[in-house]
Design an enzyme around this catalytic site. Structure first.
Site, PDB file in Angstrom:
ATOM      1  N   LEU A  33     -15.634  -4.288  19.546  1.00  0.00           N
ATOM      2  CA  LEU A  33     -14.417  -4.812  18.940  1.00  0.00           C
ATOM      3  C   LEU A  33     -14.704  -5.987  17.994  1.00  0.00           C
ATOM      4  O   LEU A  33     -13.925  -6.251  17.070  1.00  0.00           O
ATOM      5  CB  LEU A  33     -13.390  -5.164  20.011  1.00  0.00           C
ATOM      6  CG  LEU A  33     -13.758  -6.206  21.068  1.00  0.00           C
ATOM      7  CD1 LEU A  33     -13.339  -7.587  20.653  1.00  0.00           C
ATOM      8  CD2 LEU A  33     -13.073  -5.818  22.390  1.00  0.00           C
ATOM      9  N   TYR A 179     -17.694 -11.648  36.309  1.00  0.00           N
ATOM     10  CA  TYR A 179     -17.125 -11.467  34.966  1.00  0.00           C
ATOM     11  C   TYR A 179     -15.670 -11.948  34.935  1.00  0.00           C
ATOM     12  O   TYR A 179     -15.264 -12.669  34.024  1.00  0.00           O
ATOM     13  CB  TYR A 179     -17.233  -9.979  34.613  1.00  0.00           C
ATOM     14  CG  TYR A 179     -16.693  -9.580  33.268  1.00  0.00           C
ATOM     15  CD1 TYR A 179     -17.369  -9.905  32.091  1.00  0.00           C
ATOM     16  CD2 TYR A 179     -15.524  -8.831  33.159  1.00  0.00           C
ATOM     17  CE1 TYR A 179     -16.892  -9.500  30.857  1.00  0.00           C
ATOM     18  CE2 TYR A 179     -15.039  -8.415  31.933  1.00  0.00           C
ATOM     19  CZ  TYR A 179     -15.721  -8.750  30.779  1.00  0.00           C
ATOM     20  OH  TYR A 179     -15.244  -8.339  29.558  1.00  0.00           O
ATOM     21  N   LYS A 183     -14.086 -14.943  32.719  1.00  0.00           N
ATOM     22  CA  LYS A 183     -12.990 -14.715  31.774  1.00  0.00           C
ATOM     23  C   LYS A 183     -11.760 -15.557  32.139  1.00  0.00           C
ATOM     24  O   LYS A 183     -11.008 -15.977  31.262  1.00  0.00           O
ATOM     25  CB  LYS A 183     -12.647 -13.225  31.714  1.00  0.00           C
ATOM     26  CG  LYS A 183     -13.763 -12.363  31.090  1.00  0.00           C
ATOM     27  CD  LYS A 183     -14.110 -12.797  29.665  1.00  0.00           C
ATOM     28  CE  LYS A 183     -15.004 -11.773  28.958  1.00  0.00           C
ATOM     29  NZ  LYS A 183     -15.317 -12.146  27.572  1.00  0.00           N
TER      30      LYS A 183
END
Ligand SMILES: NC(=O)c1ccc[n+]([C@@H]2O[C@H](COP(=O)([O-])OP(=O)(O)OC[C@H]3O[C@@H](n4cnc5c(N)ncnc54)[C@H](OP(=O)(O)O)[C@@H]3O)[C@@H](O)[C@H]2O)c1
Length: 279
Positions: A33, A179, A183
């Site tokens: 992305l 993770y 985040k």
């Protein structure tokens, strides 16, 4: 609502040689992305620098930019190194005023806190080095980039925008706790920095995708039928019954850059909700 194109940051059209035109830096801009975002920005005529570690991918982006005559250049960076991040922004500043930065460097590592027992009946623990590597890349990398961008934009005195990339896992997700924790930290940094930097005219926005249907995911599914079956079940739990296209996440990132009333937000791009546990 987005501001009209001519008012957005980073579009070409200033000095004849473009040297005065604002620059957007996309870290992790050579794949997934981040690459979709770099190309989308450059296709709108915005001067863009795609940064990452791997020289082969940097070269591929350079070739793509030349083939399509895009205002897109590349520069190496490792976000886990403060020195490397400093060098990236010194380079960016030498190209023109830096108006926006997107930090898409990151990698998801799935690992349970306790995996199955080994032959001795001992639980296999989440390896400490994997925890540290995830926090280093996803959270410390965000910190190192954010403070450098803040210093640069505050010194330039013209404001700007930093877009951090979190993930829908940030509120908790089965099998990827390191993770998800990193985040969640990215979301928290975004909110705190939005408060601290508003007086400098610097906005900080977080885009949090669900699962993105990118090349990496398709390659992994093709190589591992078990993973492909897992992802099929996950896809069925997404209310829209599909994963996001990279271009759909890139569109939200461009919106975050352009909408000058967004700061401190977390923009979820998850098709209606991320299934935090499917097993
Ligand atoms: N894909 C998804 O489903 C998904 C969902 C939610 C959130 N996200 C987040 O979105 C972001 C992009 O994900 P993606 O799947 O598009 O990733 P990707 O295709 O794996 O691309 C990651 C990019 O980051 C760069 N990178 C990795 N480590 C780096 C480092 N230490 N320093 C600088 N650059 C580094 C990579 O290039 P080099 O390896 O050459 O450095 C590459 O350009 C990540 O933050 C990810 O956590 C992804």
């Amino acid at each position: 609502m987005s501001v009209p194109p001519e008012a957005g940051v980073g579009r070409a059209g200033g000095s004849p040689d473009g040297a005065e035109d604002p620059v957007t830096v996309v870290i992790g801009g050579t794949s997934g992305l981040g690459l979709a975002t770099s190309v989308a920005l450059a296709e709108e005529g915005r001067r863009t620098i795609a940064a990452a570690r791997g020289s082969a991918r940097l070269q591929q982006v350079r070739t793509l930019a030349a083939a399509k005559s895009l205002p897109l250049t590349v520069h190496p960076v490792d976000v886990t190194s403060a020195q490397s991040v400093r060098e990236l922004f010194a380079h960016a500043e030498s190209q023109g005023p830096v108006a926006a930065c997107v930090n898409a460097a990151g990698q998801n590592l799935s690992r349970l806190l306790l995996s199955r027992r080994d032959q001795n009946g001992e639980w296999r623990l989440h390896p400490e080095e994997e925890w540290r590597a995830t926090i280093e890349l996803c959270l410390t990398g965000t910190f190192l980039v954010g403070r450098q961008v803040a210093e640069l934009m505050a010194r330039q005195g013209a404001g700007g925008v930093l877009v951090n990339i979190a993930s829908s896992t940030w509120s908790g997700s089965w099998g990827q706790s390191a993770y998800a924790a990193a985040k969640a930290g990215v979301v928290s940094l975004t909110r705190s920095w939005a408060l601290e930097l508003a007086d400098h005219g610097i906005r900080v926005v977080c885009v949090a995708p669900g699962v993105v249907d990118g090349t990496a995911l398709r390659d992994k599914c093709a190589a591992n039928p078990g993973h492909a079956r897992f992802m099929d079940r996950l896809r069925e739990r997404v209310p829209l019954r599909r994963f996001a296209a990279e271009s759909e996440v890139a569109a939200s990132i461009l919106h975050a850059i352009d909408n000058e009333y967004l700061t401190g937000n977390v923009m979820e791009v998850h098709g209606g909700g991320f299934p935090s546990r499917i097993v």
